[in-house]
Design an enzyme around this catalytic site. Sequence first.
Site, PDB file in Angstrom:
ATOM      1  N   HIS A  68      42.264  49.701  41.527  1.00 21.48           N
ATOM      2  CA  HIS A  68      41.530  49.177  40.371  1.00 21.48           C
ATOM      3  C   HIS A  68      40.158  49.834  40.208  1.00 21.48           C
ATOM      4  CE1 HIS A  68      39.772  46.430  43.477  1.00 21.48           C
ATOM      5  NE2 HIS A  68      38.702  46.500  42.699  1.00 21.48           N
ATOM      6  N   ASP A  98      47.472  48.076  45.123  1.00 22.34           N
ATOM      7  CA  ASP A  98      46.050  48.259  44.843  1.00 22.34           C
ATOM      8  C   ASP A  98      45.431  49.324  45.746  1.00 22.34           C
ATOM      9  OD1 ASP A  98      43.751  47.835  43.365  1.00 22.34           O
ATOM     10  OD2 ASP A  98      42.978  46.307  44.729  1.00 22.34           O
ATOM     11  N   SER A 173      34.697  47.159  46.783  1.00 18.36           N
ATOM     12  CA  SER A 173      36.114  47.482  46.612  1.00 18.36           C
ATOM     13  C   SER A 173      36.387  48.934  46.987  1.00 18.36           C
ATOM     14  CB  SER A 173      36.544  47.243  45.168  1.00 18.36           C
ATOM     15  OG  SER A 173      36.548  45.868  44.870  1.00 18.36           O
TER      16      SER A 173
END
Length: 273
Positions: A68, A98, A173
């Site tokens: 993402h 992901d 992230s």
Amino acid sequence: MTGVLVDTNQQGSADDAAALDAYSTTVVTVAERVVPSVAALSVAARGRQGAGSGVVLTADGYVLTSAHVVAGAERGRATFPDGREVEFEVVGRDPLSDLAVLRAGATDLVQVDLGDADLLRVGQLVVAVGNPHGFAGSVTAGVVSALGRSLPSGGRLVENVIQTDAALNPGNSGGALVDSRARLVGVNTALAGVGLGLAVPVNGTTLELVATLIRDGRVRRAYLGVVGGGRPLAPRRTEELGPAARCRRGGDRTGQPSRARRPAADGHHPRGG
């Protein structure tokens, strides 16, 4: 008899200090080994500027991050702790897990040591390294809070996610989650709440997926499903199901029974209708 008085408070303080020193030593050692392997990523996609983190897999430029983080982008810029800022291109991505693999235009990078998330235990010390809010090389520590969680991602579920209380924030992230020996055991992927961070595990399955992304640019998966279609019912089955089935079998498209046309007195069918 001579009594010896021991200051239990002083002894307790010494034990606490020793424990704190051991904890601090572990985190400091991990940080010194892992921070050089974590890059700050800058991505522009769909008219928006995004940021995240990435972990160096190989010295010749392969970097692991969250899918993402680079969604909708094919390239971006990576900044490494030694001051180098280089461009990268997206080699492959897999939204279902992901995860994404990048290729940075740099060599002689400091690659991270790989661990096995399958060996993690609840309560084990873990350290998160990333670039929250653009603050490069940020280090937080915590424990494995739970294993085997599920994370909704793009309308699907990322299975077997690691839950940790190590502080994560936007920009973490794609960063590293490592154990006390500085081995990569997870890729930080989401903040589900205060003290509730989630990471995709790094294990044998993940490494196979990464190899597939490097080779093919995507992961092909098989699907098992059921396809339905309409077919007329046999007369006997129609009788068993009753009037509703007869309407479907002999009715119009709305399910209403058709009205039979009666012949006229002269034996001809009326026109129209």
